[in-house]
Scaffold this active site. Structure first.
Site, PDB file in Angstrom:
ATOM      1  N   ASP A   1       0.835  -1.202   0.000  1.00 54.40           N
ATOM      2  CA  ASP A   1       0.000   0.000   0.000  1.00 54.40           C
ATOM      3  C   ASP A   1       0.867   1.248   0.000  1.00 54.40           C
ATOM      4  O   ASP A   1       1.977   1.223   0.533  1.00 54.40           O
ATOM      5  CB  ASP A   1      -0.839   0.050   1.290  1.00 54.40           C
ATOM      6  CG  ASP A   1      -2.262  -0.416   1.079  1.00 54.40           C
ATOM      7  OD1 ASP A   1      -2.511  -1.114   0.087  1.00 54.40           O
ATOM      8  OD2 ASP A   1      -3.114  -0.097   1.920  1.00 54.40           O
TER       9      ASP A   1
ATOM     10  N   HIS B   1       9.831  -9.022   5.560  1.00 52.99           N
ATOM     11  CA  HIS B   1       9.576  -7.604   5.306  1.00 52.99           C
ATOM     12  C   HIS B   1      10.536  -6.755   6.139  1.00 52.99           C
ATOM     13  O   HIS B   1      10.886  -7.128   7.260  1.00 52.99           O
ATOM     14  CB  HIS B   1       8.125  -7.264   5.676  1.00 52.99           C
ATOM     15  CG  HIS B   1       7.649  -5.978   5.104  1.00 52.99           C
ATOM     16  ND1 HIS B   1       7.937  -4.760   5.684  1.00 52.99           N
ATOM     17  CD2 HIS B   1       6.922  -5.705   3.992  1.00 52.99           C
ATOM     18  CE1 HIS B   1       7.399  -3.797   4.963  1.00 52.99           C
ATOM     19  NE2 HIS B   1       6.776  -4.334   3.929  1.00 52.99           N
TER      20      HIS B   1
ATOM     21  N   PHE C   1       7.891   2.241  -0.808  1.00 55.61           N
ATOM     22  CA  PHE C   1       8.855   2.468   0.269  1.00 55.61           C
ATOM     23  C   PHE C   1       9.421   3.890   0.308  1.00 55.61           C
ATOM     24  O   PHE C   1      10.114   4.252   1.247  1.00 55.61           O
ATOM     25  CB  PHE C   1      10.016   1.451   0.215  1.00 55.61           C
ATOM     26  CG  PHE C   1       9.593   0.039   0.498  1.00 55.61           C
ATOM     27  CD1 PHE C   1       9.394  -0.394   1.799  1.00 55.61           C
ATOM     28  CD2 PHE C   1       9.365  -0.864  -0.532  1.00 55.61           C
ATOM     29  CE1 PHE C   1       8.985  -1.690   2.070  1.00 55.61           C
ATOM     30  CE2 PHE C   1       8.953  -2.163  -0.272  1.00 55.61           C
ATOM     31  CZ  PHE C   1       8.759  -2.581   1.035  1.00 55.61           C
TER      32      PHE C   1
ATOM     33  N   TYR D   1       1.942   4.861   1.584  1.00 52.79           N
ATOM     34  CA  TYR D   1       1.868   5.422   2.930  1.00 52.79           C
ATOM     35  C   TYR D   1       0.584   6.231   3.061  1.00 52.79           C
ATOM     36  O   TYR D   1       0.151   6.891   2.114  1.00 52.79           O
ATOM     37  CB  TYR D   1       3.069   6.324   3.201  1.00 52.79           C
ATOM     38  CG  TYR D   1       4.391   5.601   3.224  1.00 52.79           C
ATOM     39  CD1 TYR D   1       4.688   4.660   4.203  1.00 52.79           C
ATOM     40  CD2 TYR D   1       5.365   5.871   2.267  1.00 52.79           C
ATOM     41  CE1 TYR D   1       5.910   4.001   4.228  1.00 52.79           C
ATOM     42  CE2 TYR D   1       6.598   5.217   2.275  1.00 52.79           C
ATOM     43  CZ  TYR D   1       6.861   4.286   3.258  1.00 52.79           C
ATOM     44  OH  TYR D   1       8.066   3.637   3.277  1.00 52.79           O
TER      45      TYR D   1
END
Length: 233
Positions: A66, A189, A79, A68
């Site tokens: 997703d 992750h 990211f 932010y």
């Protein structure tokens, strides 16, 4: 006629995908969402990953889930955050891993990864929009079908790309990738919630080793410091 939605080779490559019925449903959903909620990223930045990394330039894919959902963070790259925004915890851990791999990486004073995108690193989220403050709010509305098509297109029509799949969600996309033609590297992750299991994966040095072995240019992972953060002299 090809709609210039992205403005580069992706428009031609994704022409058939853009004409599928689910895209119209997704457009209507987003129109209604923007009319009643704050949506990230800004409309002009939704396709930034594809705009900054044309199809012919793609050699590495870093898959996120997703965007932010905080103010001014998302700008269309997985990211990555806008200049002036504190580096998020997952990206801070990515920087720590890069630093530990002894490839000459210096941790920058920002979290903007545009310099990677300009080198052929496709920073693709599976879902390209989100409501402010509501993570996962735009999942299962059509974006995943679209971004799966992007991943499969790269797998089918290119050779010797590196897919970096971090966390169970990203790992689930391995079924879309032809592993006879490409390299997929998996790890936990980088989120602190993974308890540091991401560290030691050496994905960045391994990516460059693979690219070099296929006569491709390696990625310069260094990100120049941004003037916004430099003190006045």
């Amino acid at each position: 006629m090809i709609t210039k939605l992205i403005g580069n080779s992706w428009d031609f490559k994704l022409k058939d995908e853009f004409e599928k019925p689910y895209i119209e449903e997704l457009k209507l959903f987003l129109k209604n969402e923007r009319a009643s909620h704050t949506i990230y990223p800004k409309q002009a930045e939704v396709f930034n990953a594809l705009k900054l990394t044309p199809f012919e330039n793609v050699k590495v894919i870093i898959l996120g889930q997703d965007p932010y959902h905080g103010p001014n963070q998302a700008h269309g790259l997985s990211f990555s955050v806008n200049y002036g925004i504190k580096t998020p915890p997952s990206l801070a851990n990515i920087y720590k891993e890069l630093k530990s791999e002894n490839i000459g990486f210096t941790i920058p004073n920002h979290g903007n990864l545009t310099a990677w995108a300009n080198q052929g690193v496709l920073l693709l989220n599976a879902t390209l929009t989100v409501r402010a403050g509501e993570p996962a709010s735009h999942q299962k509305k059509g974006w995943e079908q679209f971004t799966d098509a992007v991943i499969k297109l790269i797998s089918d029509e290119k050779q010797h790309c590196v897919f970096l799949l971090w966390g169970n969600f990203a790992k689930s996309k391995a079924s879309l990738i032809d592993l006879e033609k490409h390299l997929a590297l998996t790890a936990a992750h980088p989120s602190p919630l993974a308890g540091g299991a991401f560290f030691g994966c050496k994905h960045f040095s391994r990516t460059n080793e693979y690219l070099l072995s296929k006569n491709n240019l390696p990625v310069n992972w260094n990100l120049p410091d941004h003037d916004l953060f430099k003190p006045n002299i």
